[in-house]
Design a protein around this motif. Structure first.
Motif, PDB file in Angstrom:
ATOM      1  N   LEU A 100       0.827  -1.204   0.000  1.00  0.00           N
ATOM      2  CA  LEU A 100       0.000   0.000   0.000  1.00  0.00           C
ATOM      3  C   LEU A 100       0.862   1.254   0.000  1.00  0.00           C
ATOM      4  N   SER A 101       1.976   1.216   0.763  1.00  0.00           N
ATOM      5  CA  SER A 101       2.865   2.380   0.798  1.00  0.00           C
ATOM      6  C   SER A 101       3.483   2.639  -0.572  1.00  0.00           C
ATOM      7  N   VAL A 102       3.925   1.582  -1.248  1.00  0.00           N
ATOM      8  CA  VAL A 102       4.496   1.734  -2.587  1.00  0.00           C
ATOM      9  C   VAL A 102       3.439   2.249  -3.558  1.00  0.00           C
ATOM     10  N   LEU A 103       2.201   1.750  -3.453  1.00  0.00           N
ATOM     11  CA  LEU A 103       1.125   2.181  -4.341  1.00  0.00           C
ATOM     12  C   LEU A 103       0.801   3.661  -4.139  1.00  0.00           C
ATOM     13  N   LEU A 104       0.712   4.104  -2.883  1.00  0.00           N
ATOM     14  CA  LEU A 104       0.427   5.515  -2.618  1.00  0.00           C
ATOM     15  C   LEU A 104       1.571   6.407  -3.086  1.00  0.00           C
ATOM     16  N   THR A 105       2.822   5.945  -2.900  1.00  0.00           N
ATOM     17  CA  THR A 105       3.954   6.747  -3.350  1.00  0.00           C
ATOM     18  C   THR A 105       3.938   6.944  -4.852  1.00  0.00           C
ATOM     19  N   ALA A 106       3.527   5.937  -5.581  1.00  0.00           N
ATOM     20  CA  ALA A 106       3.504   6.005  -7.043  1.00  0.00           C
ATOM     21  C   ALA A 106       2.192   6.557  -7.593  1.00  0.00           C
ATOM     22  N   THR A 107       1.318   7.145  -6.744  1.00  0.00           N
ATOM     23  CA  THR A 107       0.002   7.625  -7.200  1.00  0.00           C
ATOM     24  C   THR A 107       0.098   8.661  -8.315  1.00  0.00           C
ATOM     25  N   PRO A 108       0.962   9.683  -8.208  1.00  0.00           N
ATOM     26  CA  PRO A 108       1.014  10.652  -9.327  1.00  0.00           C
ATOM     27  C   PRO A 108       1.377  10.003 -10.650  1.00  0.00           C
ATOM     28  N   VAL A 109       2.299   9.036 -10.617  1.00  0.00           N
ATOM     29  CA  VAL A 109       2.692   8.364 -11.860  1.00  0.00           C
ATOM     30  C   VAL A 109       1.531   7.536 -12.400  1.00  0.00           C
ATOM     31  N   ILE A 110       0.793   6.887 -11.482  1.00  0.00           N
ATOM     32  CA  ILE A 110      -0.346   6.073 -11.916  1.00  0.00           C
ATOM     33  C   ILE A 110      -1.426   6.949 -12.535  1.00  0.00           C
ATOM     34  N   VAL A 111      -1.715   8.110 -11.901  1.00  0.00           N
ATOM     35  CA  VAL A 111      -2.749   9.017 -12.422  1.00  0.00           C
ATOM     36  C   VAL A 111      -2.343   9.552 -13.792  1.00  0.00           C
ATOM     37  N   TRP A 112      -1.057   9.906 -13.915  1.00  0.00           N
ATOM     38  CA  TRP A 112      -0.601  10.427 -15.209  1.00  0.00           C
ATOM     39  C   TRP A 112      -0.635   9.353 -16.288  1.00  0.00           C
ATOM     40  N   LEU A 161      -0.573  14.233  -5.059  1.00  0.00           N
ATOM     41  CA  LEU A 161       0.633  14.400  -4.256  1.00  0.00           C
ATOM     42  C   LEU A 161       0.414  14.111  -2.769  1.00  0.00           C
ATOM     43  N   PRO A 162      -0.724  14.473  -2.164  1.00  0.00           N
ATOM     44  CA  PRO A 162      -0.925  14.084  -0.761  1.00  0.00           C
ATOM     45  C   PRO A 162      -0.871  12.566  -0.561  1.00  0.00           C
ATOM     46  N   GLY A 163      -1.405  11.826  -1.521  1.00  0.00           N
ATOM     47  CA  GLY A 163      -1.312  10.366  -1.425  1.00  0.00           C
ATOM     48  C   GLY A 163       0.125   9.890  -1.499  1.00  0.00           C
ATOM     49  N   SER A 164       0.923  10.563  -2.357  1.00  0.00           N
ATOM     50  CA  SER A 164       2.332  10.217  -2.442  1.00  0.00           C
ATOM     51  C   SER A 164       3.057  10.500  -1.131  1.00  0.00           C
ATOM     52  N   ALA A 165       2.713  11.613  -0.486  1.00  0.00           N
ATOM     53  CA  ALA A 165       3.326  11.924   0.811  1.00  0.00           C
ATOM     54  C   ALA A 165       2.949  10.872   1.852  1.00  0.00           C
ATOM     55  N   ALA A 166       1.697  10.428   1.809  1.00  0.00           N
ATOM     56  CA  ALA A 166       1.280   9.373   2.739  1.00  0.00           C
ATOM     57  C   ALA A 166       2.017   8.070   2.455  1.00  0.00           C
ATOM     58  N   GLY A 167       2.292   7.807   1.173  1.00  0.00           N
ATOM     59  CA  GLY A 167       3.044   6.604   0.824  1.00  0.00           C
ATOM     60  C   GLY A 167       4.477   6.657   1.318  1.00  0.00           C
ATOM     61  N   LEU A 168       5.107   7.835   1.204  1.00  0.00           N
ATOM     62  CA  LEU A 168       6.471   7.972   1.713  1.00  0.00           C
ATOM     63  C   LEU A 168       6.515   7.776   3.229  1.00  0.00           C
ATOM     64  N   LEU A 169       5.499   8.325   3.913  1.00  0.00           N
ATOM     65  CA  LEU A 169       5.423   8.102   5.358  1.00  0.00           C
ATOM     66  C   LEU A 169       5.233   6.615   5.664  1.00  0.00           C
ATOM     67  N   GLY A 170       4.438   5.942   4.817  1.00  0.00           N
ATOM     68  CA  GLY A 170       4.241   4.510   5.005  1.00  0.00           C
ATOM     69  C   GLY A 170       5.518   3.712   4.782  1.00  0.00           C
ATOM     70  N   LEU A 171       6.330   4.138   3.790  1.00  0.00           N
ATOM     71  CA  LEU A 171       7.615   3.461   3.575  1.00  0.00           C
ATOM     72  C   LEU A 171       8.546   3.662   4.761  1.00  0.00           C
ATOM     73  N   LEU A 172       8.518   4.884   5.339  1.00  0.00           N
ATOM     74  CA  LEU A 172       9.340   5.126   6.519  1.00  0.00           C
ATOM     75  C   LEU A 172       8.899   4.239   7.686  1.00  0.00           C
ATOM     76  N   VAL A 173       7.585   4.147   7.856  1.00  0.00           N
ATOM     77  CA  VAL A 173       7.077   3.272   8.913  1.00  0.00           C
ATOM     78  C   VAL A 173       7.426   1.818   8.616  1.00  0.00           C
ATOM     79  N   SER A 174       7.337   1.432   7.344  1.00  0.00           N
ATOM     80  CA  SER A 174       7.650   0.050   6.963  1.00  0.00           C
ATOM     81  C   SER A 174       9.115  -0.288   7.245  1.00  0.00           C
ATOM     82  N   ALA A 175       9.994   0.711   7.121  1.00  0.00           N
ATOM     83  CA  ALA A 175      11.404   0.455   7.396  1.00  0.00           C
ATOM     84  C   ALA A 175      11.610   0.033   8.844  1.00  0.00           C
ATOM     85  N   TYR A 176      10.981   0.768   9.757  1.00  0.00           N
ATOM     86  CA  TYR A 176      11.171   0.443  11.175  1.00  0.00           C
ATOM     87  C   TYR A 176      10.346  -0.769  11.605  1.00  0.00           C
TER      88      TYR A 176
END
Length: 425
Positions: free
Chosen positions: A141-153, A175-190
């Motif tokens: 889900l984090s990867v999907l949200l991060t790639a949202t702008p690319v998917i929309v385009w 872009l807000p979805g992408s920011a949420a995805g980046l936060l999710g990747l950070l959480v996924s790291a820990y």
């Protein structure tokens, strides 16, 4: 118990997210989820077949396969843990008493490590696979949200429905979805680091060798070493017996035959008489060398009268004067006597060749059920065990019986070898 990934998070919590640790933990958890699901299916199949067919006896083989399922799984896991754990896990299993399926199965079913590995296999299939699926969902889900702008385009002018009732058709609006995805990747790291560390901690508790496993391995190594010593000693005595009863007797017969021929030719002016006398002398010399060789392989006096008599006889043949004072209350085990005798033999040989000594003393006795020998010469000293294989070979010979060799040899002498061999070894 130190876990490498937890230690990395504790020491550098901010740098952890920028390091390679998150990628290693994600690879570890993703591969573990796949392995766990496969293991769970195999575990369920063996259990179903085993219980269903146990009434006809075939199911017992499936149940035995289920009991040892953890062994190959644990072997795979110990290799897979190298992704996140630099320190390898020791294999807890001991050596096998023989070859074949049944000796292997009997030995493994008696080991506690087999049942600990089965418990870990069950935990991998149920607990870690479930947590792994949840983590994969979070990471995906984090990867999907991060790639949202690319998917929309990529799919414009169609709209993307990330949130029900809120279609998105502009990459900027995503872009807000992408920011949420980046936060999710950070959480996924820990989160990935914590989960990977937890699995490593459990694996270390269940899959690594424990003290009782290492102790049993030491006992087995000690027994196998004792068997090797016995086999070596038996082979040496066989060679000594064959030389004594075979080649030595033939040389004695040859010497007697040549002596008889020499008597027949005595008084005759025949050229062969000198050749026969020469051949008899060479045969006698060969017989003396063979007797010395047989005595060096295993002296008969050691077998008949024990260590003090054997060392005393050895001292009489030594070119340097040797005083012997070995006081033993009783005969020692054969392996201990043989090791001590040949250690003294090698020590006296080294003293004669390299020390420049003119006096050697051999003192020995029993102390706390240990044979203690002190071999002292008044030579030039400076003996270094690392300089050659002689002293190191003595140390290796003594170590076979769990003994030790201590060399004290200052420059200028004297040189003393202290040999300690436990009589219960």
């Amino acid at each position: 118990m130190t876990v490498a990934v937890w230690e990395a998070m504790r020491r550098h919590p901010l740098r952890f997210a920028r390091s390679t640790w998150p990628l290693r933990c994600w690879a570890f958890l993703l591969s573990g989820t796949v392995v766990g699901l496969v293991v769970l299916l195999l575990f369920a199949a063996l259990l179903f077949v085993g219980l269903g067919l146990s009434v006809v006896g075939i199911g017992l083989f499936a149940l035995m396969g289920l009991a040892v399922l953890g062994i190959p799984v644990a072997a795979l896991e110990r290799r897979r843990f190298r992704i996140v754990e630099p320190e390898p896990l020791l294999d807890p299993h001991g050596s096998l008493p023989g070859t074949g399926t049944w000796p292997w199965l009997r030995t493994r079913l008696r080991e506690r490590a087999t049942w600990r590995e089965l418990g870990y296999t069950l935990a991998l299939g149920v607990v870690f696979s479930v947590t792994g699926v949840g983590f994969i969902a979070l990471l995906g889900l984090s990867v999907l949200l991060t790639a949202t702008p690319v998917i929309v385009w990529a799919i414009a002018p169609d709209t993307v429905m990330l949130v029900p009732g809120h279609p998105i058709s502009d990459p900027v609006a995503a872009l807000p979805g992408s920011a949420a995805g980046l936060l999710g990747l950070l959480v996924s790291a820990y989160v990935g680091g914590m989960l990977a560390g937890a699995q490593v901690w459990v694996a270390r508790s269940l899959l690594s060798a424990r003290d009782e496993d290492l102790n049993s391995r030491v006992i087995e190594l000690t027994r196998s070493r004792a068997r090797l010593v016995d086999a070596f000693e038996a082979e040496r005595r066989r060679i000594e017996r064959d030389l004594h009863d075979g080649a030595q007797q033939q040389l004695v017969a040859l010497t007697m035959t040549l002596g008889l021929a020499e008597l027949e030719l005595r008084g005759q002016d025949a050229p062969a008489a000198a050749l026969i006398a020469r051949a008899r002398g060479e045969a006698r010399q060969a017989l003396d060398q063979l007797r010395s060789l047989v005595r060096g392989i295993h002296p008969q006096v050691l077998t008949d009268h024990g260590l003090p008599a054997a060392v005393s006889e050895l001292a009489l043949r030594n070119p340097i004067p040797v005083t012997v004072d070995i006081d033993l209350p009783h005969r020692l085990p054969s392996a201990v006597e043989t090791t001590a005798y040949f250690t003294v033999t090698e020590a006296l040989t080294n003293a004669s060749k390299h020390s420049g000594a003119d006096q050697v003393a051999v003192v020995g006795g029993l102390r706390d059920d240990r044979l203690v020998l002190l071999i002292t010469d008044n030579g030039r000293g400076g003996a270094d065990p690392a300089a050659g294989a002689g002293l190191q070979g003595l140390a290796d010979r003594v170590a076979i019986l769990r003994g030790r060799l201590v060399v004290t040899s200052p420059a200028g002498g004297p040189t003393q070898l202290r040999v300690e061999v436990p009589c219960s070894a």
